[in-house]
Design a protein around this motif. Sequence first.
Motif, short mmCIF file in Angstrom:
data_model
loop_
_atom_site.label_atom_id
_atom_site.label_comp_id
_atom_site.label_asym_id
_atom_site.label_seq_id
_atom_site.Cartn_x
_atom_site.Cartn_y
_atom_site.Cartn_z
N PRO A 55 -19.81 -2.08 8.01
CA PRO A 55 -19.33 -3.47 8.14
C PRO A 55 -18.88 -3.84 9.56
CG PRO A 55 -18.40 -2.45 6.19
CD PRO A 55 -19.11 -1.38 6.94
N LEU A 56 -18.49 -2.87 10.36
CA LEU A 56 -18.01 -3.17 11.71
C LEU A 56 -19.14 -3.15 12.75
CD1 LEU A 56 -14.69 -1.14 11.64
CD2 LEU A 56 -15.01 -3.59 11.36
N ASN A 57 -20.37 -3.35 12.29
CA ASN A 57 -21.53 -3.44 13.16
C ASN A 57 -21.84 -2.12 13.87
OD1 ASN A 57 -23.75 -4.86 14.03
ND2 ASN A 57 -22.74 -5.61 15.87
N HIS A 58 -21.50 -1.01 13.24
CA HIS A 58 -21.91 0.30 13.73
C HIS A 58 -23.13 0.72 12.94
CE1 HIS A 58 -18.35 1.21 16.18
NE2 HIS A 58 -17.68 0.52 15.27
N SER A 59 -23.95 1.57 13.54
CA SER A 59 -25.11 2.07 12.81
C SER A 59 -25.26 3.56 13.06
CB SER A 59 -26.38 1.32 13.22
OG SER A 59 -26.62 1.47 14.59
N TYR A 60 -25.76 4.23 12.04
CA TYR A 60 -25.95 5.68 12.10
C TYR A 60 -27.40 6.00 11.76
CZ TYR A 60 -20.90 5.63 12.15
OH TYR A 60 -19.60 5.39 12.49
N HIS A 61 -28.02 6.79 12.63
CA HIS A 61 -29.43 7.14 12.48
C HIS A 61 -29.57 8.65 12.31
CE1 HIS A 61 -30.95 3.19 13.81
NE2 HIS A 61 -29.90 3.20 14.61
N LEU A 62 -30.71 9.06 11.77
CA LEU A 62 -31.04 10.48 11.66
C LEU A 62 -31.73 10.99 12.92
CD1 LEU A 62 -32.47 10.43 8.04
CD2 LEU A 62 -30.27 11.37 8.77
N SER A 63 -32.24 10.10 13.72
CA SER A 63 -33.10 10.48 14.84
C SER A 63 -32.43 11.29 15.97
CB SER A 63 -33.78 9.25 15.42
OG SER A 63 -32.84 8.25 15.68
N PRO A 64 -31.13 11.22 16.21
CA PRO A 64 -30.58 12.04 17.30
C PRO A 64 -30.84 13.54 17.13
CG PRO A 64 -29.03 10.32 16.77
CD PRO A 64 -30.12 10.26 15.73
N GLY A 65 -30.88 14.02 15.91
CA GLY A 65 -31.20 15.43 15.70
C GLY A 65 -32.60 15.78 16.18
N LEU A 66 -33.52 14.84 16.02
CA LEU A 66 -34.89 15.07 16.49
C LEU A 66 -34.97 15.00 18.01
CD1 LEU A 66 -36.54 13.02 13.67
CD2 LEU A 66 -36.78 15.48 14.00
N ILE A 67 -34.13 14.20 18.62
CA ILE A 67 -34.10 14.14 20.09
C ILE A 67 -33.52 15.44 20.64
CG2 ILE A 67 -33.17 12.90 22.10
CD1 ILE A 67 -35.38 11.43 20.42
N VAL A 68 -32.55 16.02 19.97
CA VAL A 68 -32.02 17.33 20.39
C VAL A 68 -33.12 18.39 20.28
CG1 VAL A 68 -30.36 19.17 19.87
CG2 VAL A 68 -29.62 16.79 19.88
N ALA A 69 -33.89 18.35 19.19
CA ALA A 69 -35.02 19.28 19.05
C ALA A 69 -36.01 19.09 20.19
CB ALA A 69 -35.71 19.09 17.70
N ALA A 70 -36.30 17.85 20.53
CA ALA A 70 -37.21 17.58 21.65
C ALA A 70 -36.63 18.10 22.96
CB ALA A 70 -37.50 16.08 21.74
N ALA A 71 -35.33 17.93 23.14
CA ALA A 71 -34.68 18.39 24.37
C ALA A 71 -34.75 19.91 24.51
CB ALA A 71 -33.23 17.92 24.40
N ILE A 72 -34.71 20.61 23.40
CA ILE A 72 -34.76 22.06 23.43
C ILE A 72 -36.20 22.57 23.58
CG2 ILE A 72 -34.41 24.12 21.99
CD1 ILE A 72 -31.91 22.69 20.86
N LEU A 73 -37.15 21.90 22.96
CA LEU A 73 -38.50 22.44 22.84
C LEU A 73 -39.55 21.83 23.77
CD1 LEU A 73 -38.58 22.51 18.93
CD2 LEU A 73 -38.21 24.46 20.48
#
Length: 146
Positions: A55-73
């Motif tokens: 309700p406070l205009n925040h949003s949560y995504h699943l994609s940051p975990g995939l960006i961490v995987a990309a950063a590692i690999l």
Amino acid sequence: MASRTTLFVLLVCVTAAAGVAASSLGEDVTRSEWQLAVFLAVAASVAQLFVVVTPLNHSYHLSPGLIVAAAILLPPQLIALVVVCQHVPEWIKVRYPWLIQTFNIANYAVAGLLASLTFETVSRVPATNFNGGNARFFVAGVSAAF
């Protein structure tokens, strides 16, 4: 005179572009890295569409975990590719103003590049400080995620 917000967005975009350019110099990309990048880009773009908005205009995504995987690999230029592909479907679906989405892409790119740099730096710590290579990889991965 441009507003402070516009200057900040410009600074983040320039930082992202410079970071990708500087870290990509002279680095060849293998076929398997391209294949992994395509897989992570598709997964991140699908994950980005499944958002939880509070309700406070925040949003949560699943994609940051995939960006961490990309950063590692992946090498840095492919991290940027994954980040761009992550945001395009959301941009088409939600139709955010170009300035907001450009900032989001640059922000994720900077974070991905910093995660990659963190992973590489921690991975180079001498093995005597860790209990084997697996522990070093784990600590480097957690450091990149942080």
